[in-house]
Design an enzyme around this catalytic site. Sequence first.
Site, short mmCIF file in Angstrom:
data_model
loop_
_atom_site.label_atom_id
_atom_site.label_comp_id
_atom_site.label_asym_id
_atom_site.label_seq_id
_atom_site.Cartn_x
_atom_site.Cartn_y
_atom_site.Cartn_z
N GLY A 126 -27.70 -12.12 -38.53
CA GLY A 126 -28.23 -12.16 -40.01
C GLY A 126 -27.86 -13.19 -40.71
N GLY A 145 -27.92 -16.67 -39.76
CA GLY A 145 -28.56 -17.97 -39.38
C GLY A 145 -27.96 -18.62 -38.29
N SER A 184 -28.41 -15.40 -33.27
CA SER A 184 -27.96 -14.20 -32.31
C SER A 184 -29.08 -13.92 -31.25
CB SER A 184 -27.28 -13.27 -32.96
OG SER A 184 -28.29 -12.70 -33.85
N SER A 185 -30.44 -14.00 -32.02
CA SER A 185 -31.64 -13.41 -31.37
C SER A 185 -32.08 -14.31 -30.29
CB SER A 185 -32.59 -13.33 -32.22
OG SER A 185 -33.06 -14.72 -32.98
N GLU A 234 -40.01 -13.64 -28.76
CA GLU A 234 -40.03 -13.56 -30.25
C GLU A 234 -41.43 -13.25 -30.90
OE1 GLU A 234 -36.74 -14.78 -33.66
OE2 GLU A 234 -36.39 -15.15 -31.64
N ASP A 256 -34.26 -23.00 -31.90
CA ASP A 256 -33.03 -21.92 -31.65
C ASP A 256 -32.86 -21.66 -30.26
OD1 ASP A 256 -32.94 -21.84 -34.51
OD2 ASP A 256 -33.48 -19.78 -34.48
#
Length: 394
Positions: free
Chosen positions: A124, A126, A129-130, A162, A174
Amino acid sequence: MEKLINYTTEAFRLAFHSEPEHIFLAPGRINIIGEHVDYSDGFVLPAAIDKHICFAVKKADDPETCSFFAKDFDDSFSFNINQKQTPVSQVWVNYLLGVFNAVQESGKKVGGLEIAFSSTIPMGSGLSSSAALECGFAFILNHIFDLNLTKKDLALIGQKSEHTFVGVNCGIMDQFASVFGKEHQVIMLDCNSLEHQYFEANLDDYSLVLFDSCIKHTHLTSGYNDRRKDVDKGKKILWEKFPEIEKFRDFSFSMLDKVRAEIGETPYKRCLYLLKEIKRVEKAAKALSEGDVKYLGELLTETHSGLSTEFEVSCEELDFMVAETLKERDVAGARIMGGGFGGCSINLIKDENVDEVIKNISAKYKTDFDIEMKVYRVKISDGIYEYKRNEIII
């Protein structure tokens, strides 16, 4: 690094009562500049960092079952690889299921795995991690089952996960940074063609330091998708008016001004920010390669102003943090980083004054918001790799 690897290895032993056969490390990322342009034909300037998700992995005795143990959540999940996967209630699981589903749909054949993972990437904040979770799992499947997927394939699989299983219509930046990162180098990525080039991160005696506001967000609830809708409305009318333009980044400010009344003030502001930011990325890459830290800092600060007033994805806490940081000695620039609505600021600070700036901003933030600011000193690192004691396999 060793601490994270040992911690994750022990988690694997406890979960699966055996030793892992492989250790993989998937990094988070920073974005020097270029926020929200990765879904608008723009350029971005990300880099992988030395914060990682560590995966301890072994082929399962049962070739039809994949089992995960998420140490940081103290949570487990298993699924049959021969069944069609659908999203589940455990959010962290969906990032992995989405990856598996994309591989499954491609016709690639895999077997069962046992995986334990843990992370030093703060969630959370920025730092993506996703993307590290998605692309790390894709890399594992590719490596262990010889799927012959390219790095580009892995990034696109992470993005698709995602989109389809998590419900966030994210760009490619990302995932690309997590897969393609190189130590001491930033990536200038064309988000339209996925062409990219590397620039040395010539920061001289300055460091990139992240200040975590500890205001947590997820893109699902933060308005990320709303901003995309605003931008899409502006794009639609721009292309109706100027159909000869092929890419969003090629619209001029004068073209945007001509449709201002038609698209409305909010989509106008969103598109104005994006066109400005795309140009800032090109300037920042040049500044980095030439070691012009002062100008790079000015560009970062301009970006924060745009994100706060034009794209409106900042928040009171981050605006305060950036404003106070810019008042400090030897700070070249500062801005909110990531999707917005919380998370971190990225700050370009002269090495000799980093400790003083951290001390001062931490105290001010605590006084005004009663929140203990977290600080992450980051170094630019390699993308996803398999870790071995005496070698690295990329």
